[in-house]
Scaffold this motif. Structure first.
Motif, PDB file in Angstrom:
ATOM      1  N   THR A 147       0.832  -1.210   0.000  1.00 58.61           N
ATOM      2  CA  THR A 147       0.000   0.000   0.000  1.00 58.61           C
ATOM      3  C   THR A 147       0.859   1.249   0.000  1.00 58.61           C
ATOM      4  O   THR A 147       1.906   1.297   0.649  1.00 58.61           O
ATOM      5  CB  THR A 147      -0.982   0.007   1.204  1.00 58.61           C
ATOM      6  OG1 THR A 147      -1.790   1.185   1.140  1.00 58.61           O
ATOM      7  CG2 THR A 147      -0.236   0.001   2.537  1.00 58.61           C
ATOM      8  N   GLN A 189      -0.310   4.143   1.066  1.00 54.64           N
ATOM      9  CA  GLN A 189      -0.714   4.964   2.197  1.00 54.64           C
ATOM     10  C   GLN A 189      -1.110   4.023   3.336  1.00 54.64           C
ATOM     11  O   GLN A 189      -1.870   3.074   3.125  1.00 54.64           O
ATOM     12  CB  GLN A 189      -1.902   5.870   1.833  1.00 54.64           C
ATOM     13  CG  GLN A 189      -1.561   6.986   0.851  1.00 54.64           C
ATOM     14  CD  GLN A 189      -1.507   6.507  -0.580  1.00 54.64           C
ATOM     15  OE1 GLN A 189      -2.155   5.530  -0.950  1.00 54.64           O
ATOM     16  NE2 GLN A 189      -0.704   7.168  -1.413  1.00 54.64           N
ATOM     17  N   ALA A 190      -0.605   4.325   4.529  1.00 58.60           N
ATOM     18  CA  ALA A 190      -0.845   3.423   5.652  1.00 58.60           C
ATOM     19  C   ALA A 190      -2.308   3.417   6.090  1.00 58.60           C
ATOM     20  O   ALA A 190      -2.846   2.363   6.435  1.00 58.60           O
ATOM     21  CB  ALA A 190       0.051   3.810   6.820  1.00 58.60           C
ATOM     22  N   GLY A 191      -2.966   4.573   6.084  1.00 59.77           N
ATOM     23  CA  GLY A 191      -4.348   4.636   6.569  1.00 59.77           C
ATOM     24  C   GLY A 191      -5.293   3.740   5.784  1.00 59.77           C
ATOM     25  O   GLY A 191      -5.972   2.887   6.355  1.00 59.77           O
ATOM     26  N   PRO A 192      -5.361   3.894   4.459  1.00 62.09           N
ATOM     27  CA  PRO A 192      -6.182   2.962   3.675  1.00 62.09           C
ATOM     28  C   PRO A 192      -5.689   1.518   3.829  1.00 62.09           C
ATOM     29  O   PRO A 192      -6.501   0.586   3.841  1.00 62.09           O
ATOM     30  CB  PRO A 192      -6.006   3.457   2.238  1.00 62.09           C
ATOM     31  CG  PRO A 192      -5.613   4.899   2.371  1.00 62.09           C
ATOM     32  CD  PRO A 192      -4.829   4.991   3.647  1.00 62.09           C
ATOM     33  N   GLY A 193      -4.370   1.324   3.983  1.00 62.99           N
ATOM     34  CA  GLY A 193      -3.838  -0.016   4.187  1.00 62.99           C
ATOM     35  C   GLY A 193      -4.404  -0.659   5.435  1.00 62.99           C
ATOM     36  O   GLY A 193      -4.722  -1.862   5.448  1.00 62.99           O
ATOM     37  N   LEU A 245      11.695   3.780   7.467  1.00 62.82           N
ATOM     38  CA  LEU A 245      10.570   4.184   8.313  1.00 62.82           C
ATOM     39  C   LEU A 245       9.370   3.274   8.191  1.00 62.82           C
ATOM     40  O   LEU A 245       8.573   3.139   9.113  1.00 62.82           O
ATOM     41  CB  LEU A 245      10.096   5.590   7.931  1.00 62.82           C
ATOM     42  CG  LEU A 245      11.096   6.730   8.097  1.00 62.82           C
ATOM     43  CD1 LEU A 245      10.422   8.035   7.759  1.00 62.82           C
ATOM     44  CD2 LEU A 245      11.624   6.735   9.516  1.00 62.82           C
ATOM     45  N   PHE A 286       6.560   0.169   7.372  1.00 64.79           N
ATOM     46  CA  PHE A 286       6.281  -1.207   7.771  1.00 64.79           C
ATOM     47  C   PHE A 286       6.480  -2.086   6.539  1.00 64.79           C
ATOM     48  O   PHE A 286       6.004  -1.778   5.454  1.00 64.79           O
ATOM     49  CB  PHE A 286       4.845  -1.300   8.285  1.00 64.79           C
ATOM     50  CG  PHE A 286       4.583  -2.549   9.062  1.00 64.79           C
ATOM     51  CD1 PHE A 286       5.048  -2.675  10.366  1.00 64.79           C
ATOM     52  CD2 PHE A 286       3.886  -3.605   8.509  1.00 64.79           C
ATOM     53  CE1 PHE A 286       4.810  -3.827  11.110  1.00 64.79           C
ATOM     54  CE2 PHE A 286       3.636  -4.754   9.238  1.00 64.79           C
ATOM     55  CZ  PHE A 286       4.099  -4.864  10.538  1.00 64.79           C
ATOM     56  N   ASP A 336       4.339  -1.054   3.362  1.00 64.20           N
ATOM     57  CA  ASP A 336       3.926   0.344   3.239  1.00 64.20           C
ATOM     58  C   ASP A 336       5.002   1.063   2.430  1.00 64.20           C
ATOM     59  O   ASP A 336       6.096   1.316   2.924  1.00 64.20           O
ATOM     60  CB  ASP A 336       3.812   0.906   4.665  1.00 64.20           C
ATOM     61  CG  ASP A 336       3.333   2.346   4.707  1.00 64.20           C
ATOM     62  OD1 ASP A 336       2.987   2.885   3.640  1.00 64.20           O
ATOM     63  OD2 ASP A 336       3.319   2.917   5.799  1.00 64.20           O
ATOM     64  N   ARG A 343       4.664   6.910  -1.477  1.00 63.29           N
ATOM     65  CA  ARG A 343       4.347   7.132  -2.900  1.00 63.29           C
ATOM     66  C   ARG A 343       5.206   6.216  -3.763  1.00 63.29           C
ATOM     67  O   ARG A 343       6.403   6.090  -3.518  1.00 63.29           O
ATOM     68  CB  ARG A 343       4.646   8.582  -3.287  1.00 63.29           C
ATOM     69  CG  ARG A 343       3.948   9.593  -2.417  1.00 63.29           C
ATOM     70  CD  ARG A 343       4.402  10.995  -2.809  1.00 63.29           C
ATOM     71  NE  ARG A 343       3.646  11.484  -3.953  1.00 63.29           N
ATOM     72  CZ  ARG A 343       4.016  12.530  -4.688  1.00 63.29           C
ATOM     73  NH1 ARG A 343       5.153  13.144  -4.432  1.00 63.29           N
ATOM     74  NH2 ARG A 343       3.267  12.929  -5.687  1.00 63.29           N
ATOM     75  N   TYR A 398      -2.336  -1.277  -3.464  1.00 66.62           N
ATOM     76  CA  TYR A 398      -3.228  -0.139  -3.295  1.00 66.62           C
ATOM     77  C   TYR A 398      -2.460   1.179  -3.330  1.00 66.62           C
ATOM     78  O   TYR A 398      -1.352   1.270  -2.796  1.00 66.62           O
ATOM     79  CB  TYR A 398      -3.985  -0.218  -1.960  1.00 66.62           C
ATOM     80  CG  TYR A 398      -4.904   0.958  -1.789  1.00 66.62           C
ATOM     81  CD1 TYR A 398      -6.183   0.939  -2.343  1.00 66.62           C
ATOM     82  CD2 TYR A 398      -4.475   2.129  -1.157  1.00 66.62           C
ATOM     83  CE1 TYR A 398      -7.017   2.041  -2.254  1.00 66.62           C
ATOM     84  CE2 TYR A 398      -5.306   3.233  -1.066  1.00 66.62           C
ATOM     85  CZ  TYR A 398      -6.572   3.182  -1.615  1.00 66.62           C
ATOM     86  OH  TYR A 398      -7.392   4.271  -1.539  1.00 66.62           O
ATOM     87  N   LEU A 441      -3.273   5.794  -3.785  1.00 68.48           N
ATOM     88  CA  LEU A 441      -3.967   6.946  -4.377  1.00 68.48           C
ATOM     89  C   LEU A 441      -3.374   7.177  -5.756  1.00 68.48           C
ATOM     90  O   LEU A 441      -2.175   6.964  -5.968  1.00 68.48           O
ATOM     91  CB  LEU A 441      -3.773   8.192  -3.503  1.00 68.48           C
ATOM     92  CG  LEU A 441      -4.467   8.179  -2.146  1.00 68.48           C
ATOM     93  CD1 LEU A 441      -4.032   9.381  -1.309  1.00 68.48           C
ATOM     94  CD2 LEU A 441      -5.989   8.211  -2.319  1.00 68.48           C
ATOM     95  N   PRO A 448      -0.675  11.582 -10.879  1.00 66.06           N
ATOM     96  CA  PRO A 448      -0.648  11.897 -12.311  1.00 66.06           C
ATOM     97  C   PRO A 448       0.630  11.372 -12.958  1.00 66.06           C
ATOM     98  O   PRO A 448       0.637  11.010 -14.126  1.00 66.06           O
ATOM     99  CB  PRO A 448      -0.677  13.421 -12.345  1.00 66.06           C
ATOM    100  CG  PRO A 448      -1.076  13.857 -10.981  1.00 66.06           C
ATOM    101  CD  PRO A 448      -0.747  12.764 -10.041  1.00 66.06           C
ATOM    102  N   ASP A 477      -7.646   4.987  -5.586  1.00 70.02           N
ATOM    103  CA  ASP A 477      -8.634   6.029  -5.352  1.00 70.02           C
ATOM    104  C   ASP A 477      -8.067   7.345  -5.834  1.00 70.02           C
ATOM    105  O   ASP A 477      -6.862   7.589  -5.751  1.00 70.02           O
ATOM    106  CB  ASP A 477      -8.988   6.109  -3.858  1.00 70.02           C
ATOM    107  CG  ASP A 477      -9.951   5.013  -3.471  1.00 70.02           C
ATOM    108  OD1 ASP A 477     -11.063   4.990  -4.029  1.00 70.02           O
ATOM    109  OD2 ASP A 477      -9.588   4.156  -2.643  1.00 70.02           O
ATOM    110  N   GLY A 478      -8.959   8.187  -6.320  1.00 66.99           N
ATOM    111  CA  GLY A 478      -8.544   9.478  -6.848  1.00 66.99           C
ATOM    112  C   GLY A 478      -9.715  10.099  -7.586  1.00 66.99           C
ATOM    113  O   GLY A 478     -10.821   9.574  -7.555  1.00 66.99           O
TER     114      GLY A 478
END
Lengths: 678, 678
Positions: B306, B308-312, B344, B346, B352, B355, B379, B381, B384, B408-409
Motif C-alpha cells: 500500500t 498509504q498506511a491509513g487505507p492499508g 521508516l 512497515f 507500506d 508514494r 493499493y 492513491l 498523475p 482512489d482518486g
C-alpha cells in the motif's frame, strides 16, 4: 475568532521548503496552494528561482503577516522552522513530513523538539505525518495529491485520522455526487487532534454533516465531549478502524497502540455519533444526513417506495438486518395508494409502484402522511422520461420529513438525477444497499439524539463503606446501591456457620470470605446446595483446607438466566458500564453492551437490546422475563458509584441472576484503584 | 447447439405486441432490439405503422424463420402468442409481462396456460415477469430500460432472480469499469431458471466470471449441480436475498416462499460458489475474479502493498474480519524489500511503500515471490506521474499469481488507471474495503475449489436395523456408524434395572424408553446421577408415573462441551448435515454450520471452523480439545446414512459431548419419513 481559523482560512501562507524541482513535495505543495486567493510566500534555503531564503523575509511580503506556515522540511529541521514561523507571525502550521515519534530512533527527539516549539510559541500545529487538508469552497488545498483540485465544495466535512483516508473519503464523496466543506487528515496529532476540528465544525456554516475516521484515541473525554456537542447541532458519522488486531501495523503508522474498537464505538454512539462499518456505509450515511435530519425518536419508521421489487427486496432485507423498522401502512394510507396503483403490486410497505407513472407524487405524499412513517426512501431505475427527484419534490412531503432517493442506471442518467436532486435539495444515493445504509444512518442519528436528550442520573452518596472489599462488604455496597442480594451471614467460626444454616434454612451456599481472593471457585472456596449440618461440616472442612478464616453462608438463589454487569475505568474513556450474558458461550461470542458513565436510566434501558442474545432475557422457553428498567437502574447506579468514588477501580457482579422474582446479585467483586495492579 | 442459443444468439426475432406509441412497452422493446444485427419482424394486432398483424406473416419475412419471439402482450394473450410463435418456428421466447401466478386470481389460470404451451411446443421460455436480458457484445438488448444501450461488453455474466436486480448489477459493473458478457433476469422462471443459464455459461467463451443473484430456489439439486459444474471452470459469486423474513413482500414478487437463506448459502458455498452479503461485495468479487483465478488451496496467503498506511489499515482490518490471512513475509523477502524502501515504513506485510517510486516493480516482485504469498493486493492513491498498473505489470509477477490493484482518486485519474489496467489484463477496484472484498473473493474461490476436489465418502451399508426408533435402537444405529455411546442396558423390569445398575456401577442415567416420546425431559422421563438402589427406585417410580414400560440404564458420561449434530432432509436441497454447539446461548446465536450430503470427511473438517464459538472446542479454559477429523467422520457418516436409506427423515445427536476421551453421543433421535408429520 476560532483558534483554527488561521489554519482553515488564513490571510496569508508561507511555504517553507518550497522547491524549484517540480517532482519535490515542496514544489507540489506550493503549486497546490497557488490557487488560494491570498498572499503566498515561498521559502527555499538555497534561494532557488528567486525564492526567499529566510522565513522572516518571506513573511514580511505578506500584508498583515502570514497566518499559516506550511512546512516542507525534513523532520530534523521542523522544530526550528516552527519557531521561526511563529516569530514571523504565523499562528498555525502544517507539517506533512514523517520521521517523528512513529519512526522511533532520532525521530523521538525530533518529536519532542516539535512539542516544545508548539508549547513555547502557542502555534497551532496540524501534523506531523499527514498529507494535509483542503477547503474547496475557499480554493484552499494544502495537499500533495494533485487530484484534490478536482474536488467540489459541498456540505460534508471529513475529519480523518490518516491523510490517505482523508483523500479516499473526499474522492468517494465526490464520486457519490457530494462535495466537501473541509477535509482534514490529523496525522500524528501532536497538537491539533480530531476533537479540535470537530469543535471548529460546530460553527462552520458550510458543514451540514461530518464524516469522522478514527484509528486511535489519545484523549477519550475530549473526543466524547466534542462529538456530543457537534452532534447536537449537526450529524456525525464515525468509522473506527481496528475490529481486529492490526496493532503492529497501526503502531508503525501512528506511533500509538490501538484503542479498544468496541469501547470506542460504544461511547461515540452514546455521544450521538452514527457508527458505520466501512467507507461505503460512511459515504452513504453522510450523503443522507447532509439533507434533512430526522426528529429525535426512539424507533423511527421507514416508508419504502420502489419501482422494482427485486432491488426493493435488497433494500428491505438490509434495513431489517440493521434493525430498522418498515411499519405496515395503515388502512387509510393503503386505500389512498390502492386507488393510484394497479392491484398486482405490494402496497403495505414496501410500496411497489412499478415504473413511475402519473400520480406518483401522490403515492409519495400518502406514504409520507402515514402516522407510522418518519422517513421515506424512494428507489427506482433511472428512466429517460421520468425525473424522480422532481416527482418526489412535487409530493410536497420533503417539507415535513426526510426523503432519500435511490437510483441506478447508466452514468449519464445518474448525473442528471443527481443534478435534479441537488436542485430540489434531496439526498440521492446509487445502489439498493447504499440507500439502505443512508436510511439506517438517518434512523440511528435520530435514535442517538433521542438518547442524548435523557438526563443522566444524579450523583450517588457513597455510604460509610470502604475496603478491603470481601464479598460481604461488596454486597453491602450493592445494597446501598439498591441491588438485591440473597440473605447471608458473615461467620467467624464453625459454630456461627451452623447457626446461620439453622437461621437461613437450607439449601445454602458456603463460601470462603477473604478480600484477597478474587477467584474463590478456582481454589475450592465455594460449596453450593448445602442442606444438612453434616454437609455443612464437609464444606467447612474444605474451606479451611483452602485457607478460609471467615465463612459466608448465603441462601441459594432460585434458577434463572445469569448476567454479568460491571463498571470499570477504561484507560482512554474513563468510567464505563458493561453488560453481558453469563457463561462461556456468551463470553466467546463477545456479546456485550458498553456505555460510559454517568448514564441515565433511560440510556441504560437501551443496553440489553444491544445484546445479540437478548431473547434469552425475555421469557425464552418460558423462562423469566426481564423488567428492563430494573436492570437499567442497576447499570446506571454502578456507573454513578464509580463516578462518585475515585478510589474504586471496578465493581463487577458475576452473576447477576434474572429470576422470576427479579434480579439478584449472587457474587460481587469490588477492586480499589491501588489494588488494580494485575 | 445449446437449447438457449436461440434465446441469447437468435438468427431472427419476432416482437409480438410491438406498438407505434413510443411510450408503450412494446415500442420500447422493439426500439431496444433494433440494434441487433439480425432480422427483426414486428407484430401488432391492429397493423399500426404497417406492422404485421399475424405472427405467421411476420415470421415468414425472416429467412430461416425466427429463433426468438419477444412477447409484449397481456397475460391473458400470452399462451396463444407462445403457441403461434412456436408454430411459426420460434424455439425461444421472452415474456416480460406480469399478472401470472404472482398476482393470484385469474393470473393462476394464465400461468397454467403458459406452462401448457411450453410443454406442448417445447419452446424455451424466459419469464414471465422479467425485464429481459442483454448480450452487449452482440448488441442484443431485450430490455425495457433504455440505459442498457450504454452497457459495454465485458467478462462478467449476471444471472439475477429479478429483472430489476439484473439491471442494477449491470449498471454497477459498468460503473466499476467492468462490462458484461450476458445479463439475465429470470423472473417467474416458469421454464428457464438460473441452473439453465448457469449451465449455458459453462461453454460461453465471453464469460470469465459469473454474478448470481437468488431470491428463491425451486430445484435445489439442479442449482447445486449447475453451480458445481460451472464453478469448476469459472468462478461463481452468489448473493442470496432473505437474511430476514421479507417473505410477504417476496411472495408478492415471485409467487414463492423464501428458501432458507442460511441453507442456500451453505450448500452453494459447498458447490464451489463464493458467497457475498450485498451487491457492493458482489461487484468487487466478480471484478477480481474476472482476472486470473487462484490455484485451489486450503488457506491462501495475501500480500498487501500500500502506498498509504491509513487505507492499508482499512484493507488489513477488512481482510482479517473476512478470515483472510496476511502472513508475515520471510527474512529473504523482507531483506529484498528493505533494500528498496526507506527504513521508516512497515515492511513485513502489509508493505507500506509511501508514494510509488523507482524500484516499485521490484517490491511487487519480492512480495509475490515470498513462499507464503498466493495473491497480491496493491493499493495507492492515483498520481498523475505514476501508472500503477504499468508498474505492477513491469514486475512480471502477474504471470505467476493473481494481482488486484486498488486505486482512489478523481474520476479522470480512475478512468486512466482503469484503462491501463485493462491493457495489462489486471483487475482494478476503487476503494480500500472494496479491494479487500475482491481479494477475499479470490481466496474464498480457491478454498471452495480446494474443498470440491475432495472426494465424498463412500456409501454406507445400512445395518439390520429399523424403527420404531427408541433410544436404544437409535444408539445401535450410531454404533453401526462408528459413533461412541456410553455403556447401557435395556431393562423391561425394575429387577433388570437394578441388575443393570450393579453391572454398570453408578452413577447412571435412568431414562424412559419409548420411541413415541421425542422429548423425554419435558415429561419427567430422565433422572441423572443415580448411584444407589434407593435412588434408582425413586427414579423408576418417577418414570412409571410418566408412563414408562421400559427403562434405559446408562453410565453417566464425563463432563465436557456439548455439541448438537444431525442430518435431515431439506425440502429444497435434500439431505443436509448440521453442526452446532449445545445450550440455549448457542441456539440463540444461531451459530451453526451446514453442508449437503454426501460429504467427504475432508469437507466435513471445515465445519467446526465455521462456528463463531469454535474456540470452545479447542481447549478453552483447559477444557477438552476436539480432534477435528473424529468429528468430521461422524458428520460425514450421518450424511451417508441419510443418503443410504430414504426412509429416514432425520438423525439427531443431542448432545454429542466432547470429553477428554473424545466424542460421545449421549442422546439420539431417529425419525422415519412417515413419522415426520409435525
Amino acid at each position: 475568532m476560532h483558534s483554527l481559523a488561521p489554519l482553515f482560512a488564513p490571510r496569508g501562507i508561507l511555504v517553507v521548503g518550497a522547491s524549484a524541482s517540480p517532482d519535490k513535495l515542496g514544489a507540489v505543495m506550493a503549486q497546490s496552494l497557488a490557487s488560494y486567493p491570498a498572499p503566498l510566500a515561498l521559502v527555499n534555503s538555497r534561494g532557488e528561482n528567486g525564492m526567499h531564503t529566510s522565513i522572516a523575509d518571506a513573511a514580511a511580503t505578506i500584508p498583515g503577516g502570514p497566518d499559516l506556515a506550511v512546512l516542507c522540511v525534513p523532520a530534523a529541521a521542523t522544530a526550528q522552522a516552527l519557531r521561526d514561523s511563529a516569530a514571523a507571525g504565523a499562528t498555525a502550521a502544517l507539517v506533512c513530513a514523517g520521521g517523528f515519534a512513529e519512526a522511533g530512533g532520532p525521530g523521538l527527539e525530533f518529536a519532542r523538539q516539535v512539542e516544545d516549539a508548539v508549547r513555547d510559541t502557542g502555534i497551532r500545529l496540524l501534523g506531523p505525518n499527514t498529507s494535509g487538508f483542503f477547503v474547496p469552497h475557499r480554493s484552499l488545498r494544502a495537499s500533495f495529491v494533485p487530484g484534490v483540485a478536482a474536488l467540489e465544495p459541498g456540505p460534508v466535512a471529513v475529519v480523518a485520522a490518516s491523510g490517505g483516508v482523508n483523500h479516499v473519503l473526499a474522492f468517494h464523496l465526490q464520486r457519490a455526487g457530494v462535495g466537501v466543506s473541509l477535509a482534514v487528515g490529523i496525522g500524528a496529532g501532536v497538537d491539533i487532534s480530531a476533537p479540535d476540528v470537530l469543535e471548529y465544525l460546530i460553527s462552520d456554516p458550510h458543514t451540514k454533516a461530518v464524516a469522522l475516521h478514527l484509528e486511535t484515541v489519545a484523549d477519550g473525554p475530549a473526543l466524547v465531549d466534542a462529538v456530543a456537542r457537534l452532534s447536537a447541532v449537526k450529524p456525525v458519522v464515525a468509522l473506527v478502524v481496528g475490529r481486529n488486531d492490526v496493532s503492529e501495523f497501526a503502531q508503525s503508522h501512528t506511533g500509538a497502540l490501538a484503542t479498544s474498537w468496541r469501547t470506542t464505538r460504544a461511547v461515540l454512539k452514546q455521544a450521538g455519533a452514527v457508527i458505520v462499518d466501512d467507507e461505503h456505509q460512511l459515504v452513504a450515511a453522510v450523503t443522507a444526513l447532509a439533507g434533512r435530519r430526522l426528529t429525535p425518536a426512539a424507533d423511527p419508521g421507514v416508508g419504502l417506495i420502489t419501482g422494482q421489487a427485486g432491488p426493493g427486496l435488497l433494500i428491505a432485507d438490509a434495513l431489517h438486518s440493521a434493525g430498522v423498522a418498515l411499519p405496515r401502512l395503515d388502512r387509510n394510507s393503503q386505500e389512498a395508494i390502492g386507488a393510484l396503483l394497479p392491484p398486482l403490486t405490494f402496497q403495505a410497505n414496501p410500496v411497489d409502484t412499478g415504473r413511475p407513472g402519473p400520480g406518483y407524487e401522490k403515492i409519495v405524499a400518502a406514504v409520507a402522511a402515514d402516522p407510522a412513517i418518519d422517513v421515506v426512501a424512494v428507489y427506482g431505475l433511472t428512466e429517460p422520461v421520468a425525473d424522480l427527484p422532481a416527482s418526489v419534490a412535487a409530493s410536497g412531503a420533503a417539507g415535513t420529513l426526510p426523503i432519500v432517493i435511490g437510483v441506478d442506471g447508466p452514468d449519464s442518467d445518474l448525473e442528471r438525477a443527481a443534478k435534479s436532486a441537488r436542485q430540489y435539495g434531496l439526498p440521492l444515493i446509487s445502489g439498493p444497499t447504499a440507500l439502505a445504509h443512508g436510511i439506517t444512518a438517518l434512523v440511528n442519528d435520530a435514535r442517538g439524539q433521542f438518547q442524548r436528550a435523557q438526563a443522566p442520573a444524579g450523583s450517588f452518596a457513597w455510604p460509610e463503606l470502604h475496603g478491603p472489599w470481601d464479598e460481604v462488604r461488596s454486597k453491602e455496597l450493592l445494597g446501598a446501591l439498591g441491588i438485591a442480594t440473597p440473605p447471608r451471614r458473615r461467620c467467624e467460626s464453625r459454630t456461627a456457620a451452623h447457626e446461620a444454616l439453622a437461621d437461613l434454612g437450607g439449601p445454602v451456599a458456603v463460601k470462603l470470605l477473604d478480600a484477597t481472593v478474587l477467584h474463590k471457585t478456582d481454589i475450592g472456596g465455594v460449596f453450593l446446595g448445602v442442606e444438612s449440618p453434616a454437609a455443612l461440616d464437609r464444606a467447612l472442612d474444605g474451606l479451611e483446607a483452602a485457607g478460609a478464616r471467615e465463612f459466608l453462608i448465603e441462601s441459594m438463589a432460585p434458577s434463572g438466566v445469569d448476567l454479568v454487569v460491571g463498571a470499570r475505568r477504561d484507560p482512554v474513556f474513563g468510567p464505563i458500564i458493561v453488560l453481558g450474558l453469563g457463561g462461556t458461550a456468551a463470553e466467546v461470542f463477545a456479546d456485550i453492551s458498553i456505555r460510559s458513565a454517568p448514564l441515565s436510566v433511560r440510556g441504560a434501558e437501551g443496553m440489553p437490546g444491544e445484546l445479540q442474545a437478548r431473547e434469552l432475557l425475555y421469557g425464552f422457553r418460558s423462562g423469566p422475563v426481564l423488567q428492563t428498567t430494573e436492570l437499567a437502574v442497576i447499570l446506571a447506579r454502578l456507573g454513578d458509584a464509580l463516578c462518585s468514588n475515585e478510589e474504586i477501580a471496578e465493581i463487577e457482579i458475576n452473576p447477576l441472576r434474572l429470576t422470576r422474582n427479579g434480579l439478584l446479585a449472587l457474587d460481587a467483586v469490588v477492586i480499589n484503584v491501588e489494588e488494580d495492579i494485575q
